[in-house]
Design an enzyme around this catalytic site. Structure first.
Site, PDB file in Angstrom:
ATOM      1  N   SER B 145      40.397  47.520  51.991  1.00  0.00           N
ATOM      2  CA  SER B 145      41.706  46.869  52.051  1.00  0.00           C
ATOM      3  C   SER B 145      42.768  47.825  51.555  1.00  0.00           C
ATOM      4  O   SER B 145      42.476  48.747  50.774  1.00  0.00           O
ATOM      5  CB  SER B 145      41.696  45.616  51.163  1.00  0.00           C
ATOM      6  OG  SER B 145      43.016  45.147  50.975  1.00  0.00           O
ATOM      7  N   TYR B 158      40.302  42.295  42.445  1.00  0.00           N
ATOM      8  CA  TYR B 158      40.218  42.498  43.891  1.00  0.00           C
ATOM      9  C   TYR B 158      40.570  43.953  44.220  1.00  0.00           C
ATOM     10  O   TYR B 158      39.860  44.639  44.966  1.00  0.00           O
ATOM     11  CB  TYR B 158      41.148  41.533  44.639  1.00  0.00           C
ATOM     12  CG  TYR B 158      40.990  41.623  46.143  1.00  0.00           C
ATOM     13  CD1 TYR B 158      39.842  41.114  46.757  1.00  0.00           C
ATOM     14  CD2 TYR B 158      41.950  42.238  46.936  1.00  0.00           C
ATOM     15  CE1 TYR B 158      39.671  41.219  48.129  1.00  0.00           C
ATOM     16  CE2 TYR B 158      41.780  42.342  48.315  1.00  0.00           C
ATOM     17  CZ  TYR B 158      40.638  41.830  48.905  1.00  0.00           C
ATOM     18  OH  TYR B 158      40.469  41.938  50.256  1.00  0.00           O
ATOM     19  N   SER B 161      37.760  46.159  43.146  1.00  0.00           N
ATOM     20  CA  SER B 161      36.594  46.102  44.023  1.00  0.00           C
ATOM     21  C   SER B 161      36.828  46.928  45.279  1.00  0.00           C
ATOM     22  O   SER B 161      35.928  47.638  45.744  1.00  0.00           O
ATOM     23  CB  SER B 161      36.266  44.643  44.381  1.00  0.00           C
ATOM     24  OG  SER B 161      37.211  44.113  45.299  1.00  0.00           O
ATOM     25  N   LYS B 162      38.032  46.876  45.819  1.00  0.00           N
ATOM     26  CA  LYS B 162      38.298  47.627  47.039  1.00  0.00           C
ATOM     27  C   LYS B 162      38.416  49.123  46.758  1.00  0.00           C
ATOM     28  O   LYS B 162      38.033  49.956  47.591  1.00  0.00           O
ATOM     29  CB  LYS B 162      39.561  47.095  47.725  1.00  0.00           C
ATOM     30  CG  LYS B 162      39.378  45.679  48.271  1.00  0.00           C
ATOM     31  CD  LYS B 162      38.194  45.574  49.246  1.00  0.00           C
ATOM     32  CE  LYS B 162      38.108  44.219  49.916  1.00  0.00           C
ATOM     33  NZ  LYS B 162      36.947  44.123  50.844  1.00  0.00           N
ATOM     34  N   THR B 193      43.071  35.239  58.314  1.00  0.00           N
ATOM     35  CA  THR B 193      41.680  34.781  58.223  1.00  0.00           C
ATOM     36  C   THR B 193      41.604  33.680  57.168  1.00  0.00           C
ATOM     37  O   THR B 193      42.587  33.448  56.455  1.00  0.00           O
ATOM     38  CB  THR B 193      40.742  35.922  57.775  1.00  0.00           C
ATOM     39  OG1 THR B 193      41.084  36.266  56.423  1.00  0.00           O
ATOM     40  CG2 THR B 193      40.867  37.151  58.651  1.00  0.00           C
TER      41      THR B 193
END
Lengths: 512, 252
Positions: B145, B158, B161-162, B193
């Site tokens: 991402s 987040y 993690s990316k 999504t």
């Protein structure tokens, strides 16, 4: 788990601790396993046993895991005959001991991984040469027996099986090793020779070599201006030669269609070679390590690469033909290895074909129909714009006594085609068209070369009766169907996704 | 043995919804065989049913799997390769981004993100890397991402993690690249999504089918790093170059 359950940070999702580890195959056995032509590439789990017990272990592993096993020798079959994608590959190249050699009778007893190279090197010093060899010395005897290979002397010496005295076959059902010969278990003898490895695993093969009185052959080259002349020349030459092979320029059209060369070889009579002890040495047989006396062979395939297209190959094929026509090669002598192993001259030459490799289309056509069928096939290739860069032409005799017969009293045409992503589907549908022409004439196909045959067409050339007898024998010796190559799955079990059945262009129109 | 699909055999991990589902759909539409791995069985079987509908031979295969079950991966990976008949490409598209408020520090949510976005990727792609290295070819595609490019105040873990996934993929590329294996890092901006549903003011939102199309195109070309859509590349170059003292004061 207990730690997690008591933790204030317990998460909802299943923790890794609750997942059972399921057994998997050792990752370091996963290897790239390709057909020789490298248009068929797979990953298989390769095992290389050195003993019969090692073979049994692999069969046991397959049984436990619900997998299948493909026996593999030198890996010289062009297509999918010695691969088992995602399954187990039983590579027998480490069972490569010569068990016994008798220089008096020329009888040799070998393990299945012994190569043709090991065999001729063993025999030649004592004046013996393998009765049947392929165009490369790299196949193993196990693979050669499974394919029941032939050579440039097929019309005279028959197939390899004709010279095999006995073999031992490890049967998957029981793991026992049974001896097969013309007297003992003859049904297995005539089915496993040519049975492409799925009836059992060869553990020992005994065969008789041919006496030779020199390390040299008389070699000759003859020019044929078209296909009719090619047949005529070849026919006449086979009467006086031990070996004969034809080369055809696939680009020649019209009047010149089927033009090419015939190369013949003939053994020297006793006493003809003044110094047989010299010429029969292994060192005298070695292929040169340079081309034209100075050029290192290892780089040649890279130089060939830019020529591996229609323009380059049209030029080179024409050059070869006209050079031989204008400057005829004189009759000369050549070493056995030099004459036989033409495919070994240029190391890695197949790499010149590029990333998607090559396929060979080989068909065997009865004598009565061959002239017409080969003319049709050559014209069809040109009409479809898919021209073979190398065409080889040979004379054969029938091998009907073997259950999986591939040969007829007639002729074969072997066409090498470059495969690209662009031509792939057209190539497969061309093969289907050629299949129909060949089958219409009562022709047959050779599994060692095959990549394109469809199961329906198998029945039409072998006949349902032979196929059913073969499958019945397979059920007897391998009821669990453990031995399965990708070729077997494609042709005998109708596994999807391995063939493309392309619609035929219709009506079939070939310029005369 | 003839084929014309972009990837003859492909696996998609995290295939039941969002980009993963679209990637699987589009790969199957080219005629390739696809293995779909996902946690939610109902969504998965509906999608596989949709792909296989009207076909005599199935080309899509479903595997229910929770990416937390790391121990299950090696056997599952070998099985799906066998069912497909080979493997040319693997797409790791599993990812979670639980909502957190500006002052929230939830270890449960953080742990879930690391497990799904990072550890799951490592469990799957380690297998793929070893296999592809042995085969001498193959393409590994990790869906990361733009969030991995900078540690933003809104989503600390987040982003972490990316960023971890980016670094892992880069290292993998350097490790297996010379064996003919391609490793593609995909950095999508916001994509429409289920993961982004309910979030407001998403800049340059693209649809899942469009994102999947661009991801597959990048995978086929074997790009090293691909932003989706491509205009994120210059934007993120600017954002990455903002000095920390200034970045700290911005509302990014």
């Amino acid at each position: 788990m207990s730690l997690l359950a008591e933790s204030p940070h317990k998460i909802e999702l299943t923790g890794p601790e609750t997942c059972p580890q399921r057994p998997f195959l050792p990752r370091d056995h996963a290897e790239s396993v390709s057909g020789w032509g490298e248009s068929w590439r797979t990953v298989g789990y390769v095992y290389r046993p050195t003993t019969a017990d090692g073979i049994r272990d692999v069969l046991t592993l397959a049984r436990e895991k619900g997998l299948q096993v493909a026996p593999r020798g030198g890996g010289n079959s062009y297509g999918d005959a010695a691969t088992a994608r995602e399954h187990l590959v039983l590579d027998l190249t480490r069972m490569n001991r010569i068990l016994h050699w008798d220089p008096e009778t020329g009888v040799i007893r070998v393990e299945p991984g012994v190569t043709i190279r090991q065999m001729w090197q063993q025999g030649i010093g004592d004046g013996w040469w393998p009765p049947v060899v392929s165009g490369t010395m790299l196949p193993t005897l196990g693979g050669a027996a499974a394919m029941n290979i032939h050579g440039k002397n097929h019309f005279r010496a028959g197939v390899l099986g004709d010279h095999i005295l006995h073999f031992d076959l490890l049967l998957p059902a029981t793991g026992e090793v049974v001896r097969c010969s013309r007297q003992e278990n003859p049904d297995l003898f005539f089915a496993a020779l040519g049975g492409f490895g799925v009836l059992g695993v060869f553990t020992e093969i005994r065969l008789r070599l041919r006496k030779v009185h020199s390390g040299l052959l008389h070699a000759n080259q003859h020019v044929a201006g078209n296909l009719a002349e090619m047949f005529e020349r070849f026919e006449a030459l086979t009467a006086q030669s031990d070996y004969a092979v034809g080369w055809i320029d696939g680009f020649a059209k019209g009047e010149a269609l089927g033009r090419g060369l015939v190369q013949t070889g003939q053994h020297l009579a006793p006493g003809e070679d003044p110094r047989p002890a010299q010429t029969l040495r292994v060192a005298s047989q070695e292929l040169p390590d340079t081309l034209l006396g100075f050029f290192p062979k290892s780089v040649v395939w890279r130089l060939m690469k830019p020529w591996m297209n229609d323009f380059g190959m049209r030029t080179l094929n024409a050059l070869r033909y006209h050079k031989s026509r204008l400057i005829p090669a004189p009759a000369h002598t050549e070493t056995h290895a030099g004459f036989q192993f033409m495919l070994d001259y240029i190391p890695h030459w197949k790499r010149a074909y590029g990333a998607h490799g090559l396929i060979q289309y080989q068909c065997q056509v009865p004598d009565t129909a061959a002239r017409e069928v080969f003319r049709e096939i050559l014209a069809l290739c040109q009409h479809r714009g898919l021209i073979s860069y190398l065409i080889v032409f040979k004379r054969h005799r029938a091998d009907n006594e073997y259950l999986m017969s591939y040969s007829v009293d007639g002729w074969s045409l072997a066409l090498d085609f470059k495969v690209t992503t662009e031509n792939r589907e057209r190539l497969w549908s061309l093969a289907a068209e050629m299949d129909r022409i060949v089958l219409g004439s009562g022709g047959r196909f050779y599994f060692a070369k095959d990549s394109t045959l469809h199961p329906d067409r198998l029945q039409s050339f072998l006949g349902e009766e032979r196929v059913q007898r073969f499958l019945a024998l397979k059920r007897r010796v391998d009821p669990e169907n453990l031995l399965q190559t990708d070729l077997y799955r494609r042709l005998f079990t109708g596994a999807a996704d391995t063939t493309v059945e392309a619609p035929l262009p219709s009506p079939l129109e070939i310029p005369r | 043995m003839g084929h014309s699909s972009v990837f003859q055999y492909a696996a998609v991990v995290g295939a039941s919804s969002g980009m993963g589902a679209e990637i699987a759909r589009q790969l199957a539409a080219t005629g390739g065989r696809v293995a779909l791995v996902a946690r939610r069985e109902a969504e998965l079987s509906a999608l596989v049913g949709e792909i296989n509908a009207g076909r005599t031979e199935p080309i899509a295969f479903a595997y229910t799997h929770d990416v937390h079950c790391y121990a299950e991966v090696p056997a599952l990976f070998q099985n799906l390769c066998r069912d497909l008949g080979g493997l040319d490409a693997i797409f790791y598209a599993a990812g979670v981004m639980p909502r957190i408020t500006d002052s929230e520090y939830s270890f449960d949510k953080d742990r879930a993100m690391i497990e799904v976005n990072v550890l799951g990727a490592i469990a799957w792609l380690n297998e793929a890397a070893q296999r592809f290295q042995a085969a001498g070819k193959g393409t590994i595609i990790g869906i990361s991402s733009v969030a991995g490019d900078r540690g933003r105040r809104g989503q600390p873990v987040y982003c972490t993690s990316k960023a971890a996934l980016d670094t892992y993929l880069e290292a993998l590329r350097n490790r297996v690249g010379r064996s003919g294996v391609r490793v593609v890092t995909i950095k999508p901006g916001p994509v429409d999504t289920p993961m982004t549903k309910g979030l407001d003011k998403l800049p340059m939102l693209v649809s899942a089918p469009e994102a999947a199309r661009q991801i597959i195109a990048a995978a086929v070309k074997g790009k090293r790093v691909a932003y989706v859509p491509g205009k994120w590349r210059p934007i993120m170059a600017v954002i990455r170059s903002i000095p920390s003292p200034i970045f700290q004061k911005l509302n990014l």
